[in-house]
Design a protein around this motif. Structure first.
Motif, short mmCIF file in Angstrom:
data_model
loop_
_atom_site.label_atom_id
_atom_site.label_comp_id
_atom_site.label_asym_id
_atom_site.label_seq_id
_atom_site.Cartn_x
_atom_site.Cartn_y
_atom_site.Cartn_z
N SER A 12 40.74 46.60 43.11
CA SER A 12 40.11 47.50 42.15
C SER A 12 39.63 48.80 42.80
O SER A 12 39.57 49.83 42.15
CB SER A 12 38.94 46.81 41.44
N ILE A 13 39.33 48.75 44.09
CA ILE A 13 38.91 49.95 44.82
C ILE A 13 40.12 50.75 45.30
O ILE A 13 40.16 51.96 45.20
CB ILE A 13 38.04 49.56 46.03
N LEU A 14 41.12 50.04 45.82
CA LEU A 14 42.28 50.73 46.39
C LEU A 14 43.22 51.29 45.32
O LEU A 14 43.82 52.34 45.51
CB LEU A 14 43.06 49.79 47.31
N CYS A 15 43.37 50.59 44.22
CA CYS A 15 44.29 51.00 43.14
C CYS A 15 43.57 51.00 41.81
O CYS A 15 43.88 50.18 40.92
CB CYS A 15 45.49 50.07 43.08
N PRO A 16 42.60 51.88 41.61
CA PRO A 16 41.78 51.80 40.40
C PRO A 16 42.56 52.03 39.11
O PRO A 16 42.27 51.39 38.09
CB PRO A 16 40.71 52.89 40.61
N TRP A 18 45.85 51.37 38.48
CA TRP A 18 46.63 50.18 38.19
C TRP A 18 45.72 49.05 37.73
O TRP A 18 46.03 48.33 36.78
CB TRP A 18 47.41 49.73 39.44
N TYR A 19 44.59 48.92 38.39
CA TYR A 19 43.66 47.83 38.08
C TYR A 19 43.17 47.94 36.64
O TYR A 19 43.09 46.95 35.92
CB TYR A 19 42.49 47.84 39.06
N ARG A 20 42.84 49.15 36.20
CA ARG A 20 42.31 49.34 34.85
C ARG A 20 43.39 49.32 33.78
O ARG A 20 43.16 48.85 32.68
CB ARG A 20 41.56 50.66 34.76
N CYS A 21 44.57 49.86 34.09
CA CYS A 21 45.59 50.05 33.06
C CYS A 21 46.71 49.00 33.07
O CYS A 21 47.23 48.64 32.02
CB CYS A 21 46.22 51.43 33.20
N ARG A 22 47.13 48.55 34.21
CA ARG A 22 48.34 47.73 34.31
C ARG A 22 48.10 46.26 34.65
O ARG A 22 48.97 45.44 34.43
CB ARG A 22 49.28 48.31 35.38
N ARG A 23 46.95 45.95 35.23
CA ARG A 23 46.70 44.56 35.64
C ARG A 23 46.63 43.67 34.40
O ARG A 23 45.93 43.97 33.45
CB ARG A 23 45.39 44.47 36.40
N PRO A 24 47.39 42.58 34.42
CA PRO A 24 47.31 41.64 33.28
C PRO A 24 45.89 41.12 33.11
O PRO A 24 45.22 40.78 34.08
CB PRO A 24 48.27 40.51 33.68
N GLN A 25 45.44 41.04 31.88
CA GLN A 25 44.07 40.63 31.59
C GLN A 25 43.76 39.21 32.08
O GLN A 25 42.65 38.93 32.49
CB GLN A 25 43.80 40.73 30.08
N CYS A 26 44.75 38.35 32.02
CA CYS A 26 44.51 36.95 32.38
C CYS A 26 44.78 36.67 33.86
O CYS A 26 44.70 35.52 34.29
CB CYS A 26 45.34 36.04 31.50
N LEU A 27 45.06 37.70 34.66
CA LEU A 27 45.41 37.49 36.06
C LEU A 27 44.30 36.77 36.83
O LEU A 27 44.57 35.81 37.57
CB LEU A 27 45.74 38.82 36.74
N SER A 28 43.06 37.20 36.67
CA SER A 28 41.95 36.57 37.39
C SER A 28 41.80 35.10 37.02
O SER A 28 41.62 34.25 37.90
CB SER A 28 40.64 37.31 37.09
N ALA A 29 41.89 34.81 35.74
CA ALA A 29 41.75 33.42 35.30
C ALA A 29 42.89 32.56 35.83
O ALA A 29 42.67 31.43 36.27
CB ALA A 29 41.71 33.37 33.77
N VAL A 30 44.10 33.10 35.83
CA VAL A 30 45.25 32.34 36.33
C VAL A 30 45.13 32.09 37.83
O VAL A 30 45.35 30.97 38.31
CB VAL A 30 46.57 33.08 36.00
N VAL A 78 38.85 37.93 54.66
CA VAL A 78 38.31 38.78 55.72
C VAL A 78 38.94 40.17 55.66
O VAL A 78 38.24 41.19 55.70
CB VAL A 78 38.52 38.13 57.10
N ILE A 79 40.26 40.23 55.55
CA ILE A 79 40.96 41.52 55.53
C ILE A 79 40.53 42.35 54.33
O ILE A 79 40.24 43.55 54.46
CB ILE A 79 42.49 41.30 55.55
N SER A 80 40.48 41.76 53.15
CA SER A 80 40.10 42.53 51.97
C SER A 80 38.65 43.00 52.05
O SER A 80 38.33 44.10 51.59
CB SER A 80 40.34 41.72 50.70
N ASN A 81 37.77 42.21 52.64
CA ASN A 81 36.39 42.65 52.77
C ASN A 81 36.22 43.74 53.82
O ASN A 81 35.39 44.62 53.66
CB ASN A 81 35.46 41.48 53.06
N VAL A 82 37.00 43.70 54.87
CA VAL A 82 36.96 44.79 55.85
C VAL A 82 37.46 46.08 55.20
O VAL A 82 36.85 47.15 55.36
CB VAL A 82 37.79 44.43 57.11
N ILE A 83 38.55 45.99 54.44
CA ILE A 83 39.06 47.16 53.72
C ILE A 83 38.02 47.68 52.74
O ILE A 83 37.77 48.88 52.65
CB ILE A 83 40.39 46.82 53.01
N LEU A 84 37.41 46.77 51.99
CA LEU A 84 36.38 47.15 51.03
C LEU A 84 35.21 47.83 51.73
O LEU A 84 34.72 48.87 51.28
CB LEU A 84 35.90 45.91 50.28
N PHE A 85 34.77 47.26 52.84
CA PHE A 85 33.66 47.83 53.59
C PHE A 85 33.99 49.24 54.10
O PHE A 85 33.18 50.16 53.95
CB PHE A 85 33.29 46.91 54.74
#
Length: 177
Positions: A12-16, A18-30, A78-85
């Motif tokens: 959501s930070i790296l590709c805002p 795509w995250y808002r417009c293209r990400r399937p709504q049920c992706l997190s639940a799946v 770990v990698i995603s949190n380092v990128i986020l940080f």
């Protein structure tokens, strides 16, 4: 679930857009359902092997479970949190980092500090090798289990410049309910 949450926040930070417009709504639940299913399947396999078979199949199942944890779940977290940080630190100075990112980062950081040693200790026990005593490892795991409410409270009260009185009032409200 920490792995799934970490990766989702990072995307959501790296590709805002795509995250808002293209990400399937049920992706997190799946993704969460798949992770829960994988976890339940692994635990069921390990439990059945350890309850109904000899020592060696149980030992191999436990080693496989720990390796799955170390090689599949931990590295992306770990990698995603380092990128986020890095992204939050190097981002715009006009906007302060959102509290949810700080909470996720702190939760994962404390999980790595306090929760992972138990997994490492259990893994090394399969080879009859131990670096520290079990009391230290279980103390760290206990701290890991109880630290999240404090993270949520402290991050949530950062804007209000929390004092000891407000901390006491918050605990009093929680325990009155």
């Amino acid at each position: 679930l920490l792995t799934a949450i970490s990766i989702e926040r990072c995307v959501s930070i790296l590709c805002p857009l795509w995250y808002r417009c293209r990400r399937p709504q049920c992706l997190s639940a799946v993704v969460c359902a798949l992770l829960w299913t994988l976890s339940v399947a692994v635990i069921a396999a390990v439990t059945s092997l350890c309850l109904f078979h000899e020592h060696e199949p149980c030992r191999m199942a436990l080693i496989s479970m720990y390796l799955l944890n170390f090689l599949i779940f931990a590295p992306p977290m770990v990698i995603s949190n380092v990128i986020l940080f890095i992204k939050v630190l190097c981002g715009s100075t006009r906007r302060q980092p959102k509290r949810v990112y700080i909470v996720i980062f702190l939760t994962v950081l404390f999980f790595l500090i306090f929760g992972v040693p138990l997994s490492i200790w259990n893994f090394l026990q399969q080879f009859s090798y131990s670096l520290v005593s079990s009391q230290v490892v279980f103390l760290l795991a206990s701290i890991n289990s109880s630290i999240n409410p404090f993270i949520y409270f402290l991050v949530g009260s950062c804007r209000r410049h929390c004092s000891l009185v407000s901390l006491q009032v918050a605990f009093q409200r929680v325990f009155e309910e």
